[in-house]
Design a protein around this motif. Structure first.
Motif: not given
Length: 82
Positions: A54-56, A58, A60
């Motif tokens: 999860i979130g790998i 993402k 900025d």
């Protein structure tokens, strides 16, 4: 008839018939295993490896522009042709 034969036949069905087949199979499994009925909106919490993913992806940075994506695709295609 083996599993592969069933799969081949299932893929020849119309979309509506395949959805009906899925419904029949799920209901038979629920009945056989006494699985609780879950709504389509409830999702089990990920566990194990799935939890760690999860979130790998993402980042900025803002998403790439259309031109940047096009350049990435051209670059990838060029690498594949080499």
């Amino acid at each position: 008839m083996n599993l592969r034969d069933v799969q081949d036949q299932a893929l020849q069905l119309s979309d509506r018939d395949r959805l009906e087949l899925i419904s029949v199979l799920i209901n038979s499994l629920r009945h056989a295993q006494s699985l609780p009925q879950r709504s389509l909106t409830s999702h089990p919490k990920p566990q194990g490896v799935a939890q760690s993913l999860i979130g790998i992806a993402k980042i900025d940075a803002p998403p790439p522009t259309d031109a940047e994506v096009k350049a990435m695709l051209v670059e990838r295609r060029d690498r594949q042709l080499l």
